[in-house]
Scaffold this active site. Structure first.
Site, PDB file in Angstrom:
ATOM      1  N   HIS A  62       0.769  -1.438  -0.088  1.00  0.00           N
ATOM      2  CA  HIS A  62       0.072   0.033  -0.005  1.00  0.00           C
ATOM      3  C   HIS A  62       0.949   1.178  -0.079  1.00  0.00           C
ATOM      4  O   HIS A  62       1.633   1.388   0.894  1.00  0.00           O
ATOM      5  CB  HIS A  62      -0.775   0.135   1.259  1.00  0.00           C
ATOM      6  CG  HIS A  62      -1.702  -1.257   1.275  1.00  0.00           C
ATOM      7  ND1 HIS A  62      -1.957  -1.891   2.272  1.00  0.00           N
ATOM      8  CD2 HIS A  62      -2.582  -1.627   0.498  1.00  0.00           C
ATOM      9  CE1 HIS A  62      -2.804  -2.935   2.151  1.00  0.00           C
ATOM     10  NE2 HIS A  62      -3.216  -2.982   0.838  1.00  0.00           N
ATOM     11  N   GLU A  65       1.839   3.676   3.090  1.00  0.00           N
ATOM     12  CA  GLU A  65       2.310   2.990   4.356  1.00  0.00           C
ATOM     13  C   GLU A  65       3.994   3.196   4.491  1.00  0.00           C
ATOM     14  O   GLU A  65       4.559   2.403   3.907  1.00  0.00           O
ATOM     15  CB  GLU A  65       1.971   1.708   4.345  1.00  0.00           C
ATOM     16  CG  GLU A  65       0.158   1.558   4.483  1.00  0.00           C
ATOM     17  CD  GLU A  65      -0.060   0.018   4.711  1.00  0.00           C
ATOM     18  OE1 GLU A  65       0.733  -0.757   4.693  1.00  0.00           O
ATOM     19  OE2 GLU A  65      -1.249  -0.150   4.487  1.00  0.00           O
ATOM     20  N   HIS A 161       3.492  -3.700   6.823  1.00  0.00           N
ATOM     21  CA  HIS A 161       2.754  -2.490   6.662  1.00  0.00           C
ATOM     22  C   HIS A 161       2.515  -1.356   7.691  1.00  0.00           C
ATOM     23  O   HIS A 161       3.041  -1.723   8.817  1.00  0.00           O
ATOM     24  CB  HIS A 161       1.302  -3.172   6.646  1.00  0.00           C
ATOM     25  CG  HIS A 161       1.175  -4.060   5.378  1.00  0.00           C
ATOM     26  ND1 HIS A 161       0.306  -3.376   4.323  1.00  0.00           N
ATOM     27  CD2 HIS A 161       1.711  -5.220   5.061  1.00  0.00           C
ATOM     28  CE1 HIS A 161       0.305  -4.512   3.402  1.00  0.00           C
ATOM     29  NE2 HIS A 161       1.233  -5.667   3.652  1.00  0.00           N
ATOM     30  N   GLU A 225       1.895  -5.256  10.830  1.00  0.00           N
ATOM     31  CA  GLU A 225       1.412  -3.816  11.068  1.00  0.00           C
ATOM     32  C   GLU A 225       2.102  -3.096  12.123  1.00  0.00           C
ATOM     33  O   GLU A 225       2.217  -3.493  13.336  1.00  0.00           O
ATOM     34  CB  GLU A 225       0.039  -3.805  11.387  1.00  0.00           C
ATOM     35  CG  GLU A 225      -0.968  -4.489  10.387  1.00  0.00           C
ATOM     36  CD  GLU A 225      -1.320  -3.640   9.077  1.00  0.00           C
ATOM     37  OE1 GLU A 225      -0.891  -2.651   8.956  1.00  0.00           O
ATOM     38  OE2 GLU A 225      -2.012  -4.295   8.212  1.00  0.00           O
TER      39      GLU A 225
END
Length: 342
Positions: A62, A65, A161, A225
């Site tokens: 993404h 990010e 991420h 994450e």
């Protein structure tokens, strides 16, 4: 092609910005490795010293990010100039260069819904779909990398991420479905060492990058994450230092996995149910900025829908990745509940 003077000041982010499209492969001979620039955002480091560890670090699947992209960019620079030791076979992937250039999550479609060959359906609908073309390029890159590894090699893939929303657990990871294999305590311990205190055990095959490598190459893989989305230059790198230090130890061959480590301090969750958009009237009854891992009380109508509503069945059920703005048939949220291993 880079000159020796240019890679002394090399910036991976700037290089990808200048070369976002496919480029010819070229190699650089370094003191401790050969660096192969395969394509836009795809670099392989082959150590001069033989290793049975094959590590794939991906970021920027993404494009907004940014913290993981900055971490990987610094690591690439340090390997090139010899400031970062390299004792493993290493594949670096920046997933979505054009989205990164715009600091957008994606241009057309979510790239992390296109792996495990799901990109094929998108290309059938639109032969020019950028994210599908990118997934079509990334899958062979990881296949070529892991196909070089012998049968007894250790294969790792950490897809880095940052979350688009706040989270009650700032650093968490998704352990993809293992197709009947066992979860590894050594991998959960590595996540702990990276500062991750929460792991979500996924319940079925998916289209994510980490499931793709886990399924096809039996890699130890996670979607990790590391914090919250921020623009380039606004990340507090101290917030990511613990994760970066462990990844650098891994690349240097200095991280020692231990299957006897206790993981009792980890918060472990399993998916209880996927909440899908099944009609135009499907609606999650939560605020748009609701934090991941928010819990609900029994009886709360979490998903309103004339055909398939969902009412919370027991106290403590929690939600991650809530999103009311998804296409028909896609996931609006995951409903999760705490579990223990063993």
């Amino acid at each position: 092609m880079l000159t020796s003077q240019e890679f002394n000041t090399f910036n991976f982010i700037d290089f990808v910005r200048q070369n976002p499209e496919q480029h010819d492969s070229f190699s650089l001979e370094l003191e401790q490795a050969t660096a192969v620039f395969h394509d836009a955002g795809i670099i392989e480091f082959i150590p001069k010293q033989s290793s049975n560890q094959y590590v794939c670090l991906s970021c920027g699947v993404h494009g907004n990010e940014t913290a993981p992209i900055e971490i990987i960019s610094d690591m690439v620079r340090d390997i090139l100039v010899g400031a970062q030791s390299l004792k493993v076979n290493l594949l670096i992937l920046l997933g979505n260069p054009k989205a990164m250039m715009q600091q957008e999550r994606f241009l057309e479609f979510n790239l992390n819904r296109m792996f495990n060959h799901h990109w094929k359906a998108y290309l059938e609908a639109d032969a020019n779909c950028y994210e599908a073309l990118r997934a079509q390029r990334l899958e062979p890159a990881v296949k070529a990398f892991f196909d070089k590894s012998p049968a007894d090699a250790r294969r790792y893939h950490y897809d880095l991420h940052t979350a688009i929303r706040a989270s009650k657990h700032q650093r968490f990871a998704i352990y993809p479905y293992l197709d009947g294999r066992e979860h590894k305590a050594e991998q959960l311990a590595f996540m702990q060492d990276c500062g991750v205190d929460t792991v979500l055990l996924y319940h079925k095959p998916s289209s994510t990058f980490s499931y793709h490598t886990s399924h096809h190459f039996k890699a130890d893989a996670f979607t990790v994450e590391l914090g919250k989305v921020k623009p380039f230059g606004e990340n507090n790198r101290d917030d990511f230092k613990q994760s970066e230090n462990q990844l650098r130890k891994l690349v240097a061959g200095n991280y020692h996995f231990n299957n006897d480590r206790s993981t009792d301090e980890l918060n472990l969750f399993a998916v209880k149910k996927e909440l899908l958009r099944v009609s135009d009237e499907s609606h999650l009854n939560v605020e748009d900025d609701l934090a991941n891992f928010t819990e609900f009380e029994q009886g709360f109508e979490l998903l309103s829908d004339p055909k398939e509503p969902y009412v919370v069945e027991s106290d403590g059920e929690a939600i991650v990745f809530p999103n009311n703005k998804v296409p028909m048939g896609q996931r609006m949220a995951l409903l999760i509940e705490p579990v223990t291993l063993g």
